[in-house]
Design a protein around this motif. Sequence first.
Motif, short mmCIF file in Angstrom:
data_model
loop_
_atom_site.label_atom_id
_atom_site.label_comp_id
_atom_site.label_asym_id
_atom_site.label_seq_id
_atom_site.Cartn_x
_atom_site.Cartn_y
_atom_site.Cartn_z
N ILE A 18 -53.24 -35.89 86.70
CA ILE A 18 -53.33 -35.29 85.37
C ILE A 18 -54.50 -35.96 84.67
O ILE A 18 -54.50 -37.19 84.49
CB ILE A 18 -52.04 -35.52 84.56
N GLU A 19 -55.50 -35.20 84.27
CA GLU A 19 -56.65 -35.74 83.55
C GLU A 19 -56.49 -35.43 82.06
O GLU A 19 -56.31 -34.26 81.69
CB GLU A 19 -57.96 -35.17 84.08
N ILE A 20 -56.55 -36.47 81.24
CA ILE A 20 -56.37 -36.30 79.80
C ILE A 20 -57.61 -36.84 79.08
O ILE A 20 -57.86 -38.06 79.10
CB ILE A 20 -55.11 -37.02 79.31
N PRO A 21 -58.42 -35.97 78.48
CA PRO A 21 -59.59 -36.43 77.71
C PRO A 21 -59.14 -37.22 76.49
O PRO A 21 -58.13 -36.89 75.84
CB PRO A 21 -60.29 -35.14 77.31
N LEU A 22 -59.90 -38.27 76.16
CA LEU A 22 -59.61 -39.10 74.98
C LEU A 22 -60.89 -39.26 74.18
O LEU A 22 -61.58 -40.29 74.26
CB LEU A 22 -59.06 -40.46 75.41
#
Length: 793
Positions: A298-302
């Motif tokens: 799961i890639e989550i931009p921050l």
Amino acid sequence: MPHTTSPRRHLLAGLAIAIPAMLAHPPIATAQPEWRPAKGPLMTQWAADVSPRKVHPEYPRPQFVREKWVNLNGLWQFAPAAPDEPPPLGKDLPGRILVPFPVESALSGVMERHERLWYRTRFTNPLAGFVGIGDAATDGVGPTLLLHFGAVDFECEAYVNGKLVGRHRGGYDPFTFDITRAADTTSCELIVGVSDPTDAGTQPRGKQVRKPEGIFYTSTTGIWQTVWLEEVPAVALDNVLIHTDIETSKDHPSPRAIIQPVGRPIARGFSVEAVVLDQGKEVGRGMLTGTDERDAVIEIPLPGAKLWSPESPFLYDVHLTLRRPALGNRVVDEVTSYFAMRKISLGKDEAGTTRILLNNKPYFAVGTLDQGFWPDGLYTAPTDEAMRYDLEQTKRLGFNMIRKHVKVEPDRWYTWCDKLGILVWQDMPSGDKFIDPSDPDITRTPQSAQQHEAELRAMFNHLQNHPCIVMWVVFNEGWGQYDTPRIVNLMKRLDPSRLVDNASGWTDRGVGDVIDMHEYPGPGAPKWEPSRAAVLGEFGGLGLRIDGHTWAKDSWGYQGMADQDELTDRYISLLRGVYQLRDSAGLCAAVYTQTTDVETECNGLMTYDRAVLKVDADRVAAANRGVFPGLRTILATAQTDAALWRYTTAPPNAAAGAAVSDWFNPGFDDSTWPRGASGFGTPGTPGTIISTKWDTTDIWIRRPFELPGDFHAPSPANLRLLIHHDEDAEVYLNGVLAARLTGYTTAYGDVRIQPAAAATLKPGKNSIAVHCKQTRGGQYIDAGLIEIEPPTK
């Protein structure tokens, strides 16, 4: 404390880390006699907080928190075991031991050495009476009961209700047995058998020996970290791997967290949702639909990510939920964790020097060598508060790094480093044979190599999510060093995101990310390379014995100090040299030996019982940050002025009418001695500036010097001898003994002068005389005088 599954809870407030409430099923010992610790040589203040009803009650796995768990720490039965002895199923054992303290420790209540042990306890099955709903394998509903061990040294086998549930080899890594089928009664018997050859074997064991002395310490056998039960569904999350990327690019315009759930198993038809929190506020969310792919992430931009550093140790919380959409999106499993956005790498500074970079900027690390031993618990800290205290004192003293020396700590230790902001260089525990600096790598047996590499992988798997860890140290001073390039490559393949030190000490093989030297007392710096940074993996070792706080009658340090003031002064002098090497030689980090005294070693900044801080905290903290008092040169050394001295390598003759030689007195006739420029010694001696060769056993040197008419002598507390001696030296001012020094130095450092000698300095003519004796290795002598500005309060 109560557990909440709300994703808006700040899961790291006060390092509570969403600790779940223990289920009301404490271990049931077959007998509960009065417990007391054994009478050990030395105890800490936290020993008083330990009891069978309160022994490491904290949740042991802060990076993977689940709600339902049972702590099995407490008073267990035990007995020594014979080789090949069958497990004592259903039988009471005669001894009592407080788990998880090793049997050799005072806090175990035993304090005996046994190579083999049986442990026995009983526990209430938290799944007793459970009625399942539907098909567990299909619906993801429990029950599954897991038995967790934080660490057992070295070999372990466990039986539940007479059934073997698992075996494990390795003294430092956590492991788990599924005991669901074996735990088929309400009240269950747990028997654990352990064996540990310590230094009779080739397995990783660090500083543990059967006969402790010097730099080797009392062994740890058996259970030494928390034992606990956990109730999980049949389909559940086993782990979560979290990688972070602070860089931006066309494909990834924002920093991002890359979250990889690991399941048991996460099959098709399930989904995992990850929610990232900043102080309880949601800042990112992602979903992974059912898949059989082991590397699905799961890639989550921050956007605007907050970066972690020792100065700002910001941690994001993450909440993971496993669901079964086919059953109304039923929640099957939930865990909480945390991560940090940070990057460690190598790069060049403005001058082109290879530097260690933190978040893409050169970062100078000053740390302590931390052995992780306790006088009352040995490998096991008496309490979580005690473990945290060491780290808080480390921060108080201005350190931003720790080298965790040939030991792997419990998970909570690294979480405290994550939370408090301390970089960690993690050593692989050493084992097998030793080699000298000039020896080639050893050849291990296949069994020895296999065990070492299995534990190396286990260490990485166990600790890989902790942002505090920035470097793996795979070998230390040649202990068990083999196939160095291959082992470094293995570590780099396992973890390309961190640095790797191929050999801390003197057996560098030209691979890895750093070149690491040890120099006592030091400091020193190896020559940096285009692809490797220069670090000082150990230095210092200044010893100060504090009566009433020692492990044994005899104690030692690499260089003895008289009191707190001298130790503080000498430490500041060493750190001044460290920072000079940072600027002049490209040094990137320095590790001082050590955090605390350990058994007979008295070279800690704290006593072994942590009761006395042996240095001035404020002055040491300033030095660790690179802030030093000013200096005024009174008499220059070869560092700035190679002045002429009279010298002789033959014992000086007594002056006429003198019973013994008065070579150190101002009026002594040295006109027949040759002249030579400072310093005196042999090429290759570390930290030297040689103008005159000296290669005999002894040398006597003298010179007059004149001070201006307006000279005002500094107070004795601020007047220092600036000296580099290899080895023993005695120094006289105007015929009065100023200092008598033993051992050797590897760099210039300042030393306090005897008040009587300091009082002789005056405007006009003065004299200095030095005798230096060579005993082994390199040789060098040079001396001058400086004034140090008094510390400001």
